[in-house]
Motif scaffolding. Sequence first.
Motif, PDB file in Angstrom:
ATOM      1  N   LEU A  19      15.793 103.585 -26.205  1.00 39.30           N
ATOM      2  CA  LEU A  19      14.997 104.177 -25.139  1.00 39.30           C
ATOM      3  C   LEU A  19      15.342 103.604 -23.776  1.00 39.30           C
ATOM      4  N   ARG A  20      15.745 102.336 -23.786  1.00 42.74           N
ATOM      5  CA  ARG A  20      16.007 101.684 -22.514  1.00 42.74           C
ATOM      6  C   ARG A  20      17.008 100.567 -22.711  1.00 42.74           C
ATOM      7  N   PHE A  21      17.880 100.405 -21.714  1.00 45.79           N
ATOM      8  CA  PHE A  21      18.842  99.310 -21.699  1.00 45.79           C
ATOM      9  C   PHE A  21      18.791  98.693 -20.311  1.00 45.79           C
ATOM     10  N   TYR A  22      18.574  97.392 -20.246  1.00 46.51           N
ATOM     11  CA  TYR A  22      18.553  96.726 -18.943  1.00 46.51           C
ATOM     12  C   TYR A  22      19.018  95.280 -19.098  1.00 46.51           C
ATOM     13  N   THR A  23      19.305  94.661 -17.980  1.00 46.69           N
ATOM     14  CA  THR A  23      19.733  93.265 -17.981  1.00 46.69           C
ATOM     15  C   THR A  23      18.816  92.452 -17.081  1.00 46.69           C
ATOM     16  N   THR A  24      18.703  91.194 -17.410  1.00 45.87           N
ATOM     17  CA  THR A  24      18.010  90.242 -16.545  1.00 45.87           C
ATOM     18  C   THR A  24      18.992  89.130 -16.213  1.00 45.87           C
ATOM     19  N   THR A  25      18.864  88.600 -15.018  1.00 47.97           N
ATOM     20  CA  THR A  25      19.780  87.558 -14.557  1.00 47.97           C
ATOM     21  C   THR A  25      18.971  86.350 -14.101  1.00 47.97           C
ATOM     22  N   ARG A  26      19.430  85.180 -14.520  1.00 53.02           N
ATOM     23  CA  ARG A  26      18.824  83.920 -14.085  1.00 53.02           C
ATOM     24  C   ARG A  26      19.896  83.065 -13.442  1.00 53.02           C
ATOM     25  N   ARG A  27      19.531  82.406 -12.368  1.00 48.83           N
ATOM     26  CA  ARG A  27      20.454  81.505 -11.680  1.00 48.83           C
ATOM     27  C   ARG A  27      19.939  80.079 -11.791  1.00 48.83           C
ATOM     28  N   ASN A  28      20.813  79.190 -12.241  1.00 52.98           N
ATOM     29  CA  ASN A  28      20.530  77.757 -12.288  1.00 52.98           C
ATOM     30  C   ASN A  28      21.679  77.044 -11.600  1.00 52.98           C
ATOM     31  N   ASP A  29      21.438  76.536 -10.406  1.00 54.29           N
ATOM     32  CA  ASP A  29      22.460  75.872  -9.595  1.00 54.29           C
ATOM     33  C   ASP A  29      23.664  76.796  -9.430  1.00 54.29           C
ATOM     34  N   ASN A  30      24.797  76.440 -10.034  1.00 49.23           N
ATOM     35  CA  ASN A  30      26.012  77.247  -9.899  1.00 49.23           C
ATOM     36  C   ASN A  30      26.265  78.121 -11.128  1.00 49.23           C
ATOM     37  N   HIS A  31      25.294  78.189 -12.026  1.00 43.89           N
ATOM     38  CA  HIS A  31      25.475  78.914 -13.284  1.00 43.89           C
ATOM     39  C   HIS A  31      24.569  80.144 -13.304  1.00 43.89           C
ATOM     40  N   VAL A  32      25.130  81.285 -13.660  1.00 44.61           N
ATOM     41  CA  VAL A  32      24.368  82.527 -13.750  1.00 44.61           C
ATOM     42  C   VAL A  32      24.387  83.000 -15.197  1.00 44.61           C
ATOM     43  N   THR A  33      23.206  83.327 -15.730  1.00 41.81           N
ATOM     44  CA  THR A  33      23.087  83.820 -17.096  1.00 41.81           C
ATOM     45  C   THR A  33      22.527  85.237 -17.066  1.00 41.81           C
TER      46      THR A  33
END
Length: 146
Positions: free
Chosen positions: A45-59
Amino acid sequence: MDFMFVVIPLFIMGVAILIGVKTVMRALQLRSAWRSGLTAEARCLRFYTTTRRNDNHVTTTRHHVFEFMTRDGRQIRFEEENGPGTIIEGDIVPVHYTAEHPERATARPPSPVGNLAGTAGTLAFVAVMIAFCVFFMTTAGSGPDF
């Protein structure tokens, strides 16, 4: 000051234990769903992404929301993290679920060896973290006081 040499490692150990418990629980849920033999066709039904930033690292984490009908006619909607990036909204995919907890379904294809390897790797990392914390607590406070 010695208080901090105990509290911080204990906090880190607590977080590590929670990570280990969560990993084992999810591995057991996947194993149960795959072994149950119950499958259904689910629509993404749905596809999405979430992004988290920790210092120089992005997840970035992928999320899929699926909906399917169980054999007894219940409509179930569930969300799964880190599924295949090839599944997009509108796709029909097979899901595995248990009769007791269909909301814990998975769209991941059965991979018992991969599941075991991932769980063992995470638990090994947790064990190293705990061992380091115990080592730190037993040796950090025993140094010379100047």
